[in-house]
Design a protein around this motif. Structure first.
Motif, PDB file in Angstrom:
ATOM      1  N   LYS A   1       0.694  -1.189  -0.057  1.00  0.00           N
ATOM      2  CA  LYS A   1       0.072   0.027  -0.022  1.00  0.00           C
ATOM      3  C   LYS A   1       0.877   1.328  -0.061  1.00  0.00           C
ATOM      4  O   LYS A   1       0.473   2.155  -0.671  1.00  0.00           O
ATOM      5  CB  LYS A   1      -1.077   0.081   1.142  1.00  0.00           C
ATOM      6  CG  LYS A   1      -1.979  -0.919   1.080  1.00  0.00           C
ATOM      7  CD  LYS A   1      -2.985  -1.005   2.439  1.00  0.00           C
ATOM      8  CE  LYS A   1      -4.075  -1.777   2.227  1.00  0.00           C
ATOM      9  NZ  LYS A   1      -4.753  -2.073   3.562  1.00  0.00           N
ATOM     10  N   ASN A   2       1.857   1.140   0.818  1.00  0.00           N
ATOM     11  CA  ASN A   2       2.933   2.511   0.938  1.00  0.00           C
ATOM     12  C   ASN A   2       3.698   2.563  -0.448  1.00  0.00           C
ATOM     13  O   ASN A   2       3.843   3.875  -0.776  1.00  0.00           O
ATOM     14  CB  ASN A   2       3.822   2.319   2.009  1.00  0.00           C
ATOM     15  CG  ASN A   2       3.007   2.404   3.452  1.00  0.00           C
ATOM     16  OD1 ASN A   2       2.140   2.928   3.567  1.00  0.00           O
ATOM     17  ND2 ASN A   2       3.859   1.932   4.334  1.00  0.00           N
ATOM     18  N   MET A   3       3.954   1.551  -1.191  1.00  0.00           N
ATOM     19  CA  MET A   3       4.664   1.684  -2.568  1.00  0.00           C
ATOM     20  C   MET A   3       3.662   2.247  -3.386  1.00  0.00           C
ATOM     21  O   MET A   3       4.061   3.183  -4.423  1.00  0.00           O
ATOM     22  CB  MET A   3       5.099   0.370  -2.679  1.00  0.00           C
ATOM     23  CG  MET A   3       6.538   0.023  -1.881  1.00  0.00           C
ATOM     24  SD  MET A   3       6.888  -1.792  -2.510  1.00  0.00           S
ATOM     25  CE  MET A   3       8.309  -1.798  -1.708  1.00  0.00           C
ATOM     26  N   GLU A   4       2.644   1.665  -3.572  1.00  0.00           N
ATOM     27  CA  GLU A   4       1.412   2.073  -4.504  1.00  0.00           C
ATOM     28  C   GLU A   4       1.012   3.487  -4.312  1.00  0.00           C
ATOM     29  O   GLU A   4       0.611   4.213  -5.412  1.00  0.00           O
ATOM     30  CB  GLU A   4       0.324   1.234  -4.489  1.00  0.00           C
ATOM     31  CG  GLU A   4       0.602  -0.407  -5.151  1.00  0.00           C
ATOM     32  CD  GLU A   4      -0.434  -1.207  -5.017  1.00  0.00           C
ATOM     33  OE1 GLU A   4      -0.561  -2.268  -5.771  1.00  0.00           O
ATOM     34  OE2 GLU A   4      -1.495  -0.962  -4.225  1.00  0.00           O
TER      35      GLU A   4
ATOM     36  N   ALA B   1       9.464   2.815  -4.979  1.00  0.00           N
ATOM     37  CA  ALA B   1       9.683   1.231  -5.431  1.00  0.00           C
ATOM     38  C   ALA B   1       9.137   1.404  -6.785  1.00  0.00           C
ATOM     39  O   ALA B   1       8.426   2.160  -7.371  1.00  0.00           O
ATOM     40  CB  ALA B   1       8.538   0.620  -4.630  1.00  0.00           C
ATOM     41  N   ASN B   2       9.781   0.197  -7.743  1.00  0.00           N
ATOM     42  CA  ASN B   2       9.531   0.073  -8.875  1.00  0.00           C
ATOM     43  C   ASN B   2       8.251  -1.018  -9.046  1.00  0.00           C
ATOM     44  O   ASN B   2       8.135  -1.662  -8.194  1.00  0.00           O
ATOM     45  CB  ASN B   2      10.673  -0.261  -9.745  1.00  0.00           C
ATOM     46  CG  ASN B   2      11.435  -1.399  -9.340  1.00  0.00           C
ATOM     47  OD1 ASN B   2      10.683  -2.493  -8.923  1.00  0.00           O
ATOM     48  ND2 ASN B   2      12.739  -1.528  -9.504  1.00  0.00           N
ATOM     49  N   GLY B   3       7.758  -1.164 -10.472  1.00  0.00           N
ATOM     50  CA  GLY B   3       6.809  -2.002 -10.488  1.00  0.00           C
ATOM     51  C   GLY B   3       7.241  -3.677 -10.074  1.00  0.00           C
ATOM     52  O   GLY B   3       6.324  -4.384  -9.658  1.00  0.00           O
ATOM     53  N   MET B   4       8.437  -3.802 -10.364  1.00  0.00           N
ATOM     54  CA  MET B   4       9.039  -5.010 -10.336  1.00  0.00           C
ATOM     55  C   MET B   4       9.144  -5.640  -8.799  1.00  0.00           C
ATOM     56  O   MET B   4       8.683  -6.571  -8.224  1.00  0.00           O
ATOM     57  CB  MET B   4      10.333  -5.380 -10.854  1.00  0.00           C
ATOM     58  CG  MET B   4      10.343  -5.396 -12.388  1.00  0.00           C
ATOM     59  SD  MET B   4       9.822  -6.814 -13.053  1.00  0.00           S
ATOM     60  CE  MET B   4      10.913  -8.088 -12.689  1.00  0.00           C
TER      61      MET B   4
ATOM     62  N   LEU C   1       6.580  -8.565  -3.942  1.00  0.00           N
ATOM     63  CA  LEU C   1       5.918  -8.452  -2.907  1.00  0.00           C
ATOM     64  C   LEU C   1       4.461  -9.163  -2.916  1.00  0.00           C
ATOM     65  O   LEU C   1       4.003  -9.608  -2.046  1.00  0.00           O
ATOM     66  CB  LEU C   1       5.944  -7.123  -2.219  1.00  0.00           C
ATOM     67  CG  LEU C   1       7.067  -6.526  -1.708  1.00  0.00           C
ATOM     68  CD1 LEU C   1       7.217  -5.174  -1.163  1.00  0.00           C
ATOM     69  CD2 LEU C   1       7.896  -7.555  -0.752  1.00  0.00           C
ATOM     70  N   LYS C   2       3.570  -8.788  -3.912  1.00  0.00           N
ATOM     71  CA  LYS C   2       2.292  -9.249  -4.073  1.00  0.00           C
ATOM     72  C   LYS C   2       2.398 -10.715  -4.247  1.00  0.00           C
ATOM     73  O   LYS C   2       1.595 -11.500  -3.822  1.00  0.00           O
ATOM     74  CB  LYS C   2       1.659  -8.529  -5.481  1.00  0.00           C
ATOM     75  CG  LYS C   2       1.321  -7.322  -5.307  1.00  0.00           C
ATOM     76  CD  LYS C   2       0.530  -6.729  -6.356  1.00  0.00           C
ATOM     77  CE  LYS C   2      -0.015  -5.317  -5.973  1.00  0.00           C
ATOM     78  NZ  LYS C   2      -0.842  -4.712  -7.190  1.00  0.00           N
TER      79      LYS C   2
END
Length: 72
Positions: free
Chosen positions: A34-37, A43-46, A51-52
């Motif tokens: 959530k924090n990254m999004e 963070a990058n998408g990778m 993590l997902k």
């Protein structure tokens, strides 16, 4: 997560150290994602995708434990 097992989750978090560790790690990953999004943590998408995937594996493991405990 898993509202049908709410009482069992509460019980296992106290009685089963392994379950509690998995559950806490899942929640930690959820917050990190959530924090990254939200852009709070860079963070990058990778990184988010990785993590997902880990979070999904933990969720699967938690579900298996819950099913076994419910059937016992």
């Amino acid at each position: 997560m898993f509202p049908e097992f709410r009482e069992l989750i509460s019980h296992l978090k106290i009685q089963d150290d392994h379950f509690a560790r998995l559950f806490n790690r899942h929640n930690d990953l959820d917050q990190q994602i959530k924090n990254m999004e939200a852009g709070i943590v860079p963070a990058n998408g990778m990184a988010i995708e990785q993590l997902k995937k880990e979070k999904l594996q933990l969720k699967d493991s938690l579900y298996l434990i819950l099913r076994k405990a419910a059937d016992a």
